[in-house]
Write a protein that holds these residues in place. Structure first.
Motif, short mmCIF file in Angstrom:
data_model
loop_
_atom_site.label_atom_id
_atom_site.label_comp_id
_atom_site.label_asym_id
_atom_site.label_seq_id
_atom_site.Cartn_x
_atom_site.Cartn_y
_atom_site.Cartn_z
N PRO A 275 0.74 -0.96 0.09
CA PRO A 275 0.09 0.07 0.15
C PRO A 275 1.13 1.06 0.01
O PRO A 275 1.88 1.54 0.81
CB PRO A 275 -0.81 -0.06 1.41
CG PRO A 275 -0.57 -1.74 1.54
CD PRO A 275 0.62 -2.11 1.34
N HIS A 276 0.37 2.25 -0.78
CA HIS A 276 1.30 3.37 -0.74
C HIS A 276 0.35 4.75 -1.67
O HIS A 276 -0.84 4.57 -1.64
CB HIS A 276 2.35 3.31 -1.70
CG HIS A 276 2.10 3.01 -3.06
ND1 HIS A 276 1.88 1.86 -3.65
CD2 HIS A 276 2.16 3.79 -4.36
CE1 HIS A 276 1.28 1.47 -4.88
NE2 HIS A 276 1.92 3.08 -5.19
N LEU A 277 0.68 5.76 -1.49
CA LEU A 277 -0.07 6.96 -2.19
C LEU A 277 0.94 7.56 -2.98
O LEU A 277 2.27 7.51 -3.02
CB LEU A 277 -0.63 7.84 -1.21
CG LEU A 277 0.12 8.64 -0.01
CD1 LEU A 277 0.99 9.52 -0.64
CD2 LEU A 277 -1.00 9.37 0.81
N GLN B 254 -7.69 -1.97 -3.05
CA GLN B 254 -8.18 -1.68 -1.89
C GLN B 254 -7.67 -0.24 -1.72
O GLN B 254 -6.60 0.15 -1.93
CB GLN B 254 -7.75 -2.20 -0.70
CG GLN B 254 -8.21 -3.65 -0.68
CD GLN B 254 -7.69 -4.38 0.38
OE1 GLN B 254 -6.94 -4.12 1.20
NE2 GLN B 254 -8.39 -5.74 0.64
N THR B 255 -8.59 0.98 -1.47
CA THR B 255 -8.35 2.13 -1.35
C THR B 255 -8.75 2.75 -0.11
O THR B 255 -9.74 2.36 0.52
CB THR B 255 -8.95 3.26 -2.51
OG1 THR B 255 -10.19 3.13 -2.36
CG2 THR B 255 -8.62 2.75 -3.73
N LEU B 256 -7.84 3.84 0.33
CA LEU B 256 -8.26 4.78 1.55
C LEU B 256 -8.22 6.32 1.18
O LEU B 256 -7.29 6.65 0.66
CB LEU B 256 -7.10 4.55 2.87
CG LEU B 256 -6.98 2.98 3.37
CD1 LEU B 256 -5.92 3.07 4.43
CD2 LEU B 256 -8.16 2.53 3.69
N SER B 257 -9.24 6.91 1.49
CA SER B 257 -9.44 8.44 0.92
C SER B 257 -10.36 9.14 1.89
O SER B 257 -11.15 8.10 2.70
CB SER B 257 -9.77 8.33 -0.52
OG SER B 257 -11.13 7.81 -0.77
N PRO B 258 -10.83 10.17 1.77
CA PRO B 258 -11.82 10.84 2.42
C PRO B 258 -13.12 10.20 2.35
O PRO B 258 -14.09 10.29 3.28
CB PRO B 258 -11.93 12.24 2.00
CG PRO B 258 -10.37 12.68 1.63
CD PRO B 258 -10.03 11.15 0.92
N HIS C 232 -3.38 3.07 -2.12
CA HIS C 232 -3.99 2.07 -2.80
C HIS C 232 -3.29 0.77 -2.48
O HIS C 232 -1.97 0.92 -2.55
CB HIS C 232 -4.03 2.34 -4.33
CG HIS C 232 -2.92 3.13 -4.90
ND1 HIS C 232 -2.66 4.43 -4.57
CD2 HIS C 232 -1.87 2.63 -5.82
CE1 HIS C 232 -1.43 4.72 -5.18
NE2 HIS C 232 -1.02 3.72 -6.04
N ARG C 233 -3.84 -0.44 -2.51
CA ARG C 233 -3.21 -1.49 -2.50
C ARG C 233 -3.72 -2.74 -3.44
O ARG C 233 -4.94 -2.95 -3.39
CB ARG C 233 -3.55 -1.98 -0.86
CG ARG C 233 -3.04 -3.54 -0.81
CD ARG C 233 -3.57 -3.98 0.51
NE ARG C 233 -2.93 -5.31 0.99
CZ ARG C 233 -3.65 -6.05 2.03
NH1 ARG C 233 -4.53 -5.65 2.64
NH2 ARG C 233 -2.90 -7.13 2.59
N MET C 234 -3.14 -2.97 -4.20
CA MET C 234 -3.45 -4.00 -5.24
C MET C 234 -3.42 -5.19 -4.83
O MET C 234 -2.47 -5.68 -4.01
CB MET C 234 -2.48 -4.19 -6.44
CG MET C 234 -2.83 -5.12 -7.68
SD MET C 234 -1.68 -5.30 -8.95
CE MET C 234 -1.40 -3.71 -9.83
N GLY D 209 1.37 -0.77 8.45
CA GLY D 209 0.92 0.48 8.76
C GLY D 209 -0.46 0.80 8.21
O GLY D 209 -1.33 1.54 8.51
N TYR D 210 -0.72 0.14 6.92
CA TYR D 210 -1.92 0.54 6.21
C TYR D 210 -3.08 -0.29 7.00
O TYR D 210 -4.23 0.44 7.06
CB TYR D 210 -1.63 -0.31 5.13
CG TYR D 210 -2.93 -0.69 4.23
CD1 TYR D 210 -3.97 0.54 3.38
CD2 TYR D 210 -3.71 -2.06 4.40
CE1 TYR D 210 -5.30 -0.07 2.70
CE2 TYR D 210 -4.99 -2.48 3.72
CZ TYR D 210 -5.56 -1.24 2.84
OH TYR D 210 -6.68 -1.39 2.39
#
Length: 253
Positions: A38-40, A58-62, A84-86, A152-153
């Motif tokens: 996972p990274h941005l 998989q995504t993390l956002s507002p 995002h994480r593939m 961390g993710y």
């Protein structure tokens, strides 16, 4: 008779994008999921064009946490700041289109390492760096890097799912601090790449409007093949194109 291609440097790909091919990692992580690190990205939008297999991103956002299915023919893209994480679901293969070619290769990507690693640039650099090559030593280092990013993710994801965006926002701020010194280099890459490409279009429109399309006299074609196969990228095994003036060799892989 077909002549050899021109020996000049190629023009950037359409829109000055970056291009690579990925095969998602099939290593199982601590949460039982097989996939990438996972990274941005801080200033680049990234797109996945799925060419085979199945999986997810998989995504993390507002917007919170999302699990977007991927299958042959589907497209997903994520704007700057989106973690995002593939995820591998079975022979997942993807063509990656990256905005601002040259910037990601120059460091516009930050892993979701735990806060104590993000807070120390030297620790971060050591955790992110891989040995050269594509052998077992590099594979083991890439897997350790992936596992640390997943560690961390999962904390960020759990907090977001509980309605607490504080850890996610702090990760974004930590990522911005890590890359701040790289901004002058990125700005020059942007000026000579994506910005120059857009300005070239403006000049061509001016020429058309004036009835003097001299640029059409420079029409030509270019070709390229991958210059490295099976490198260890953030999301998976990576085939890359080293096009002079377009895409730099990826750093840290």
């Amino acid at each position: 008779m077909v002549s050899d291609p021109k020996p000049a440097l190629p023009h950037p790909l359409p829109g000055a994008i970056g291009l690579s091919h990925l095969s998602a990692y099939d290593w199982e992580a601590a949460d039982g999921v097989c996939g990438g690190s996972p990274h941005l990205h801080l200033v680049c939008t990234e797109a996945y064009v799925v060419t085979g297999g199945r999986g997810a991103v998989q995504t993390l956002s507002p917007d919170g946490y999302r699990d977007i299915p991927l299958a042959a023919g589907s497209i997903a893209w994520f704007t700057p700041g989106t973690v995002h994480r593939m995820v591998q679901g079975g022979d997942l293969r993807i063509t990656v289109l990256m905005q601002n070619s040259g910037l990601p290769e120059a460091g516009d990507a930050v892993f979701t390492f735990p806060p104590e690693v993000l807070a120390d640039p030297e620790k971060y650099a050591a955790a992110a760096k891989l040995p050269p090559g594509t052998g077992p030593e590099t594979a083991a280092a890439a897997r350790r890097r992936r596992d640390l990013a997943v560690e961390g993710y999962l904390v960020l994801r759990e907090a977001l799912e509980a309605g607490d965006n504080g850890p996610y926002l702090e990760f974004q701020r930590a990522a911005a601090r890590l890359v701040r010194d790289k901004v002058p280099t990125w700005r020059e890459l942007w000026r000579t790449g994506a910005l120059a490409t857009a300005e070239r279009t403006g000049a061509q429109l001016d020429a058309l409007e004036a009835g003097e399309p001299v640029h059409l006299g420079e029409a030509t074609a270019h070709e390229a093949a991958p210059t490295r196969l099976g490198g260890f990228g953030m999301c998976g095994r990576r085939d890359e194109y080293n096009l002079p003036g377009t895409t730099l060799p990826y750093q840290g892989e």
